[in-house]
Design a protein around this motif. Structure first.
Motif, mmCIF file in Angstrom:
data_model
loop_
_atom_site.group_PDB
_atom_site.id
_atom_site.type_symbol
_atom_site.label_atom_id
_atom_site.label_comp_id
_atom_site.label_asym_id
_atom_site.label_seq_id
_atom_site.Cartn_x
_atom_site.Cartn_y
_atom_site.Cartn_z
ATOM 1 N N LYS A 1 0.096 10.925 -0.790
ATOM 2 C CA LYS A 1 0.332 9.489 -0.958
ATOM 3 C C LYS A 1 1.652 9.047 -0.323
ATOM 4 C CE LYS A 1 -1.677 7.272 -4.163
ATOM 5 N NZ LYS A 1 -2.526 6.670 -5.133
ATOM 6 N N TRP B 1 -3.028 -3.167 0.059
ATOM 7 C CA TRP B 1 -3.674 -1.850 0.000
ATOM 8 C C TRP B 1 -2.676 -0.746 0.351
ATOM 9 C CZ3 TRP B 1 -4.592 1.497 4.186
ATOM 10 C CH2 TRP B 1 -5.353 2.626 3.879
ATOM 11 N N ALA C 1 -0.558 5.462 3.335
ATOM 12 C CA ALA C 1 -1.873 4.974 2.920
ATOM 13 C C ALA C 1 -2.934 5.356 3.941
ATOM 14 C CB ALA C 1 -1.842 3.461 2.744
ATOM 15 N N GLY C 2 -2.556 5.384 5.192
ATOM 16 C CA GLY C 2 -3.465 5.734 6.272
ATOM 17 C C GLY C 2 -2.673 6.204 7.476
ATOM 18 N N ASP D 1 1.745 7.976 -8.720
ATOM 19 C CA ASP D 1 0.966 7.951 -9.975
ATOM 20 C C ASP D 1 1.847 8.237 -11.161
ATOM 21 O OD1 ASP D 1 -1.444 7.390 -8.719
ATOM 22 O OD2 ASP D 1 -1.818 9.507 -8.290
ATOM 23 N N THR E 1 2.909 3.123 5.879
ATOM 24 C CA THR E 1 3.573 3.439 4.625
ATOM 25 C C THR E 1 4.493 2.303 4.224
ATOM 26 O OG1 THR E 1 4.737 5.211 3.436
ATOM 27 C CG2 THR E 1 5.495 4.724 5.691
ATOM 28 N N GLU F 1 -0.425 -0.291 -2.613
ATOM 29 C CA GLU F 1 -1.169 0.321 -3.728
ATOM 30 C C GLU F 1 -1.399 1.812 -3.492
ATOM 31 O OE1 GLU F 1 -5.713 0.084 -5.278
ATOM 32 O OE2 GLU F 1 -4.683 -1.834 -5.016
ATOM 33 N N GLU F 2 -1.794 2.181 -2.277
ATOM 34 C CA GLU F 2 -2.136 3.580 -2.001
ATOM 35 C C GLU F 2 -0.924 4.490 -1.875
ATOM 36 O OE1 GLU F 2 -5.080 4.895 -2.281
ATOM 37 O OE2 GLU F 2 -5.819 2.898 -2.766
ATOM 38 N N THR F 3 0.255 3.923 -1.711
ATOM 39 C CA THR F 3 1.454 4.767 -1.607
ATOM 40 C C THR F 3 2.292 4.727 -2.886
ATOM 41 O OG1 THR F 3 2.661 2.950 -0.557
ATOM 42 C CG2 THR F 3 1.601 4.588 0.899
ATOM 43 N N THR F 4 1.792 4.045 -3.900
ATOM 44 C CA THR F 4 2.496 4.010 -5.178
ATOM 45 C C THR F 4 2.295 5.324 -5.904
ATOM 46 O OG1 THR F 4 2.203 1.619 -5.298
ATOM 47 C CG2 THR F 4 2.690 2.765 -7.370
ATOM 48 N N VAL G 1 -1.309 11.811 3.754
ATOM 49 C CA VAL G 1 -2.214 10.974 2.970
ATOM 50 C C VAL G 1 -2.515 11.636 1.622
ATOM 51 C CG1 VAL G 1 -4.539 9.975 2.879
ATOM 52 C CG2 VAL G 1 -3.182 9.791 4.969
#
Length: 108
Positions: free
Chosen positions: A29, A100, A32-33, A108, A62, A103-106, A26
């Protein structure tokens, strides 16, 4: 698959190790969870004998895009010689949740 989401699973021989494998994925990334299932009993063939062990199942939420990196990271950090590694396609679900995960595994 819904938005490219997959659930990847492995097991660990202890809760602390399961938590480390969950947190590490997590934080990077790669997932996501993560869900950790309380102890399960495993029976399996290993070196020509039936073994049994108490394990913790770790399920990563993921995407197919992040899956290769998650798998490589897991094999680098997992203590087993041959860790379980399976992926399950997600064929549907809440659009908000699936978005979600993406988004959370994209990166940066």
């Amino acid at each position: 698959m819904a938005n490219g989401m997959v659930i990847a699973q492995t097991t660990s021989d202890g809760e602390d190790q399961a938590r480390a494998l969950a947190r590490g994925a997590v934080e990077r990334k790669l997932a996501a969870g993560v869900h950790i299932d309380a102890p399960i009993t495993a029976f399996y063939w290993w070196k020509s004998e039936v073994e049994t062990a108490q394990e913790w199942r770790i399920s990563y939420m993921t995407t197919t895009d992040r899956l290769p990196e998650l798998e490589a990271w897991l094999h680098e950090h997992h203590p087993y010689d041959v860790p379980q590694w399976i992926t399950l396609p997600v064929s549907g679900g809440s659009e908000a949740y699936l978005s979600w995960v993406v988004e959370e595994t994209t990166r940066d």
